[in-house]
Enzyme design. Structure first.
Site, PDB file in Angstrom:
ATOM      1  N   LYS A 198       0.837  -1.215   0.000  1.00 33.70           N
ATOM      2  CA  LYS A 198       0.000   0.000   0.000  1.00 33.70           C
ATOM      3  C   LYS A 198       0.864   1.254   0.000  1.00 33.70           C
ATOM      4  O   LYS A 198       0.606   2.189  -0.756  1.00 33.70           O
ATOM      5  CB  LYS A 198      -0.940  -0.039   1.208  1.00 33.70           C
ATOM      6  CG  LYS A 198      -1.894   1.144   1.290  1.00 33.70           C
ATOM      7  CD  LYS A 198      -3.169   0.788   2.019  1.00 33.70           C
ATOM      8  CE  LYS A 198      -2.972   0.616   3.514  1.00 33.70           C
ATOM      9  NZ  LYS A 198      -2.695   1.890   4.219  1.00 33.70           N
ATOM     10  N   SER A 199       1.881   1.282   0.838  1.00 34.96           N
ATOM     11  CA  SER A 199       2.741   2.481   0.915  1.00 34.96           C
ATOM     12  C   SER A 199       3.394   2.770  -0.433  1.00 34.96           C
ATOM     13  O   SER A 199       3.427   3.913  -0.896  1.00 34.96           O
ATOM     14  CB  SER A 199       3.846   2.261   1.952  1.00 34.96           C
ATOM     15  OG  SER A 199       3.291   2.166   3.238  1.00 34.96           O
ATOM     16  N   ARG A 213       2.796   5.932  -3.264  1.00 35.40           N
ATOM     17  CA  ARG A 213       3.955   6.727  -3.679  1.00 35.40           C
ATOM     18  C   ARG A 213       4.186   6.621  -5.181  1.00 35.40           C
ATOM     19  O   ARG A 213       4.580   7.597  -5.826  1.00 35.40           O
ATOM     20  CB  ARG A 213       5.194   6.267  -2.905  1.00 35.40           C
ATOM     21  CG  ARG A 213       5.166   6.768  -1.438  1.00 35.40           C
ATOM     22  CD  ARG A 213       6.134   5.987  -0.577  1.00 35.40           C
ATOM     23  NE  ARG A 213       6.272   6.472   0.786  1.00 35.40           N
ATOM     24  CZ  ARG A 213       5.387   6.243   1.780  1.00 35.40           C
ATOM     25  NH1 ARG A 213       4.287   5.544   1.556  1.00 35.40           N
ATOM     26  NH2 ARG A 213       5.602   6.719   2.992  1.00 35.40           N
ATOM     27  N   ARG A 272      -8.934  12.217  12.434  1.00 38.13           N
ATOM     28  CA  ARG A 272      -7.492  12.026  12.674  1.00 38.13           C
ATOM     29  C   ARG A 272      -6.730  13.357  12.624  1.00 38.13           C
ATOM     30  O   ARG A 272      -7.114  14.278  11.906  1.00 38.13           O
ATOM     31  CB  ARG A 272      -6.932  11.028  11.646  1.00 38.13           C
ATOM     32  CG  ARG A 272      -7.559   9.654  11.817  1.00 38.13           C
ATOM     33  CD  ARG A 272      -7.049   8.652  10.826  1.00 38.13           C
ATOM     34  NE  ARG A 272      -5.650   8.323  11.051  1.00 38.13           N
ATOM     35  CZ  ARG A 272      -4.934   7.522  10.260  1.00 38.13           C
ATOM     36  NH1 ARG A 272      -5.506   6.995   9.183  1.00 38.13           N
ATOM     37  NH2 ARG A 272      -3.688   7.256  10.528  1.00 38.13           N
ATOM     38  N   SER A 278       7.024   9.112  12.257  1.00 37.91           N
ATOM     39  CA  SER A 278       5.964   8.954  11.254  1.00 37.91           C
ATOM     40  C   SER A 278       6.521   9.076   9.852  1.00 37.91           C
ATOM     41  O   SER A 278       7.041  10.132   9.456  1.00 37.91           O
ATOM     42  CB  SER A 278       4.871  10.011  11.463  1.00 37.91           C
ATOM     43  OG  SER A 278       4.043  10.063  10.319  1.00 37.91           O
ATOM     44  N   GLN A 317       4.661   9.072   7.292  1.00 36.31           N
ATOM     45  CA  GLN A 317       3.762   9.969   6.553  1.00 36.31           C
ATOM     46  C   GLN A 317       4.246  11.408   6.669  1.00 36.31           C
ATOM     47  O   GLN A 317       4.272  12.149   5.684  1.00 36.31           O
ATOM     48  CB  GLN A 317       2.340   9.838   7.084  1.00 36.31           C
ATOM     49  CG  GLN A 317       1.712   8.492   6.768  1.00 36.31           C
ATOM     50  CD  GLN A 317       0.347   8.311   7.390  1.00 36.31           C
ATOM     51  OE1 GLN A 317      -0.140   9.187   8.114  1.00 36.31           O
ATOM     52  NE2 GLN A 317      -0.281   7.185   7.120  1.00 36.31           N
ATOM     53  N   ASP A 336       1.826  -1.068  11.855  1.00 39.12           N
ATOM     54  CA  ASP A 336       0.505  -1.523  11.403  1.00 39.12           C
ATOM     55  C   ASP A 336       0.205  -2.960  11.830  1.00 39.12           C
ATOM     56  O   ASP A 336      -0.888  -3.472  11.571  1.00 39.12           O
ATOM     57  CB  ASP A 336       0.407  -1.421   9.878  1.00 39.12           C
ATOM     58  CG  ASP A 336       0.384   0.038   9.418  1.00 39.12           C
ATOM     59  OD1 ASP A 336      -0.020   0.912  10.209  1.00 39.12           O
ATOM     60  OD2 ASP A 336       0.780   0.292   8.270  1.00 39.12           O
ATOM     61  N   ARG A 381      -6.464   1.938  17.967  1.00 45.69           N
ATOM     62  CA  ARG A 381      -6.242   0.486  17.836  1.00 45.69           C
ATOM     63  C   ARG A 381      -5.957  -0.186  19.172  1.00 45.69           C
ATOM     64  O   ARG A 381      -6.185  -1.393  19.301  1.00 45.69           O
ATOM     65  CB  ARG A 381      -5.116   0.199  16.834  1.00 45.69           C
ATOM     66  CG  ARG A 381      -5.573   0.446  15.409  1.00 45.69           C
ATOM     67  CD  ARG A 381      -4.520   0.101  14.386  1.00 45.69           C
ATOM     68  NE  ARG A 381      -5.107   0.192  13.048  1.00 45.69           N
ATOM     69  CZ  ARG A 381      -4.430   0.316  11.923  1.00 45.69           C
ATOM     70  NH1 ARG A 381      -3.097   0.357  11.954  1.00 45.69           N
ATOM     71  NH2 ARG A 381      -5.046   0.375  10.766  1.00 45.69           N
ATOM     72  N   ARG A 438      -7.631  -3.079   9.515  1.00 44.72           N
ATOM     73  CA  ARG A 438      -6.734  -4.021  10.193  1.00 44.72           C
ATOM     74  C   ARG A 438      -7.383  -4.618  11.449  1.00 44.72           C
ATOM     75  O   ARG A 438      -7.096  -5.759  11.828  1.00 44.72           O
ATOM     76  CB  ARG A 438      -5.394  -3.358  10.514  1.00 44.72           C
ATOM     77  CG  ARG A 438      -4.663  -2.936   9.258  1.00 44.72           C
ATOM     78  CD  ARG A 438      -3.198  -2.705   9.451  1.00 44.72           C
ATOM     79  NE  ARG A 438      -2.686  -1.830   8.402  1.00 44.72           N
ATOM     80  CZ  ARG A 438      -2.363  -2.210   7.168  1.00 44.72           C
ATOM     81  NH1 ARG A 438      -2.477  -3.473   6.806  1.00 44.72           N
ATOM     82  NH2 ARG A 438      -1.928  -1.342   6.286  1.00 44.72           N
TER      83      ARG A 438
END
Ligand code: S3P
Length: 449
Positions: A28-29, A33, A129, A174, A176, A326, A357, A402
């Protein structure tokens, strides 16, 4: 897209041994990108193995809205016609990133040094978030942002008219945030520097170098110092996306806890910034071997062979958190089937993921008869060994893919079926989860409401 259809309740039943080959989807990452970096090149980037989960499809739509040409040629095969660094056009409408924190945060960074404005939103999870972690650093480049209270989406971002480069020390570990700053730095003159105390996933650095940017990482006592030289011309690439280790984690962990299982998961990324789960599972006594280690698409990959294992509880240290950020939900499920306590510490970031989570796992495990202890930044799970989890609970998934997949895996080894209120969000990252797990022998049932 924000429109989440009516919930899809599911139940997962104790499974016979899981057997076979699990071909999990693309990372996914790297998929996000590939689309974003491709959009910043001059020319055509070709991507194979792209994850066609909703998160990535939303990023593809966003790149179109900023002016790139994005086309799907076949399953996982996409092309992106880039507009060049600084070439984004102003979107006509709101950019809806659905459930994806990675999508919205990277795209905000990518447009923050271009003289355009864009409004961002997402689903109820994403709208809750924190975005200040992005708007703080992009304001140093000269961008401005107006969001809801607490720095939440929807949010208007006005890109810097005359961007300046920045030097930014990450206040949270992070990838991100690191990536958003580097993407903003692409269209600023001079050198942008990001300092991270703990190593987070490094796909942005690796891929930017592949696309022709100058990115240098120094490893020092103070952490990793990443220096990007601004205003490069990025060259289009052929990107082969490796399989996602965070998706592989689900069949791998299911096989570890369902007695008699033996599966193979081919072509999984072994990037050292992503391998904390495997380190932890091996410490717990997992029977996992890494075969045919090789490089694919600039990433180290291996075929994993996994057999059911008698596991023991371990301490997972805080410094490992970034490399398995994750994977804690599925590790908590494994821990419930291990002998003894597994303490996961230094995981406060889990409270601001797609859901809180720590709380989501604690409540669901309790509903299934597992003893847990929760603090602000830790979760301890007390396991009684393989196949001992009573199950029978209804677990709330809070729009979190998840959490949904973790509890479905719990059901495969529990005495009574485990139910989840909504499996719909699984589509964001692992659209083939149900058929793939069924192919191995899992029994997941959609429950009529
Ligand atoms: C990601 C970084 C991580 C991770 C997310 C993907 C990325 O988030 O949880 O699923 O692709 O950069 P944080 O940077 O918030 O830890």
């Amino acid at each position: 897209m924000t429109a989440h259809a009516t919930p899809t309740p599911m139940s997962s039943h104790r499974a016979a041994p899981l057997k076979g080959v699990a071909e999990v989807p693309g990372d996914k990452s790297i998929s996000h990108r590939a689309l974003i970096f491709g959009a910043l090149t001059v020319g055509e980037t070709r991507i194979t193995g792209l994850l066609e989960g909703q998160d990535v499809l939303d990023t593809a739509a966003a790149m179109r809205a900023f002016g790139a040409g994005v086309e799907r040629l076949g399953p996982g095969v996409w092309t992106v016609q880039g507009v060049g660094v600084g070439g984004f056009g102003e979107p006509e409408d709101v950019i809806d990133c659905g459930n994806s924190g990675t999508g919205v945060r990277l795209i905000m960074g990518a447009m923050a040094t271009t003289p355009i404005s864009a409004v961002f939103t997402g689903d109820a999870s994403l709208r809750s978030r924190p975005m200040a972690r992005i708007t703080d650093p992009i304001s140093l480049f000269g961008a401005q942002a107006w969001g809801r209270d607490g720095g939440r989406l929807p949010m208007l971002v006005r890109g810097a008219r005359q961007p300046v480069p920045v030097r930014y020390e990450l206040p949270v570990a992070s990838a991100q945030v690191k990536s958003a700053v580097l993407l903003a730095g692409l269209n600023a003159p001079g050198q942008t520097v990001v300092i991270e105390k703990e190593a987070t996933r490094d796909h942005t650095e690796r891929m930017l170098v592949g696309f022709g940017a100058q990115v240098v990482t120094e490893v020092t006592d103070a952490g990793r110092i990443i220096t990007l030289t601004g205003q490069p011309e990025l060259a289009p690439q052929d990107v082969a996306v490796p399989r996602d280790p965070s998706s592989a984690a689900f069949p791998v962990c299911a096989a570890l806890i369902v007695e008699g299982s033996e599966i193979t998961v081919p072509g999984v990324s072994r990037n050292p910034t992503r391998n904390g789960l495997f380190t932890t599972l091996l410490e717990m006594g997992a029977d996992i071997s890494f075969e045919n280690e090789r490089a694919e698409g600039g990433e180290p990959v291996a075929d994993l062979r996994v057999r059911f294992s008698d596991l023991k509880g371990v301490e997972v240290p805080p410094e490992r958190a970034a490399s398995m950020i994750d994977e804690y939900p599925i590790l908590a499920v494994v821990a419930a089937n291990a002998q003894g306590a597994t303490a996961m510490r230094g995981i406060g970031e889990l409270r601001v993921k797609e859901s809180d989570r720590i709380a989501a796992m604690a409540r669901g495990l309790e509903a299934c008869g597992v003893t847990v202890e929760e603090t602000e930044d830790s979760l301890t799970v007390h396991g009684n060994g393989p196949g001992t989890v009573p199950g029978g609970g209804l677990c709330q998934t809070h729009l979190d893919h998840r959490i949904a997949m973790a509890f479905l895996c719990l059901g495969m080894a529990a005495k009574s079926p485990v139910r989840i209120d909504d499996g719909g969000p699984i589509d964001t990252s692992f659209p083939v989860f149900e058929p793939l797990m069924a192919g191995l022998g899992a029994r997941i049932v959609r429950v009529n409401r």
